[in-house]
Write a protein that holds these residues in place. Structure first.
Motif: not given
Length: 238
Positions: A164-179
């Protein structure tokens, strides 16, 4: 004339020899029409653009909806993770398999009987009947694309985070330990999305007359007489 019983394996062998074109649907094929159309779109995609479009058509509404829920303050944080290709079987699939096995061997003509089949299929399975009047369908498919864009290269990622504190932004990763990578999928402003409210409710259409005629003419003869008027009632006069 004396009849001789055969074992299940012998019956299956005769069945496959005489009627090879009639068989149980596999887990991959036993899906609804919408899922099947999406699967065919992915399989028939030729270019990378076609594959991206077919894949995103399946997931863009879900991603946009999760972003909308955080943006409007319904959630502070949502994390969604998908299993990687080749490892998508889980305990839930096993429970559905037990349910299908029980369903194939049960007479099931009413919602109550279906609930009993679910409850009796496994200790972990429990039915929950919901009255139709309490469910509302809304036009999210046409509402959300006004405010949100697809996530580029979505098929490469397995982990998604919305806040909610970054509306419209999705953080994605291919694998759990990826940046993590961040993508802004918001087309407009947060106040504009909040002011739009929610999409209109889709009224239930019910069964078409053609479908009612099919049930009455083709299915009713195979239904136990006590349940015929409930499952396949006579058609109302036109």
């Amino acid at each position: 004339m004396e009849w001789k019983a055969v074992s299940v394996s012998s019956f299956r062998s005769v069945w496959h020899q005489c009627l090879p074109h009639i068989k149980f649907m596999t887990a991959r094929m036993d899906v609804c029409a919408a899922c099947e159309s999406l699967r065919q779109a992915v399989l028939s995609a030729v270019t990378e653009g076609d594959k991206l479009l077919a894949t995103q058509n399946k997931n863009r509404t879900v991603m946009a909806y999760l972003a909308w829920r955080c943006l409007t303050g319904l959630h502070s944080r949502i994390v969604l993770s998908f299993m990687i290709t080749g490892h998508t079987r889980c305990l839930v699939d096993g429970m559905f398999g037990l349910l299908k096995r029980k369903f194939r061997r049960s007479d099931c003509f009413t919602m109550g009987q279906l609930a009993a089949v679910v409850d009796g299929s496994a200790e972990s399975n429990a039915s929950q009947l919901v009255a139709g009047s309490t469910i509302q369908w809304q036009e999210w498919d046409t509402f959300l694309p006004q405010f949100f864009k697809p996530i580029p290269g979505i098929s490469k990622f397995h982990h998604f985070e919305f806040r909610a504190d970054r509306p419209g932004v999705v953080e994605v990763k291919a694998h759990e330990n990826d940046e993590p990578q961040q993508h802004n999928i918001l087309k407009t402003t947060q106040p504009a999305v909040q002011a739009a409210g929610t999409p209109p409710v889709i009224p239930p259409g019910g069964l078409s007359r053609a479908r009612q005629e099919y049930l009455f003419k083709e299915i009713r003869p195979f239904v136990q007489e006590a349940y015929r008027d409930e499952l396949c009632p006579p058609l109302p006069p036109t």
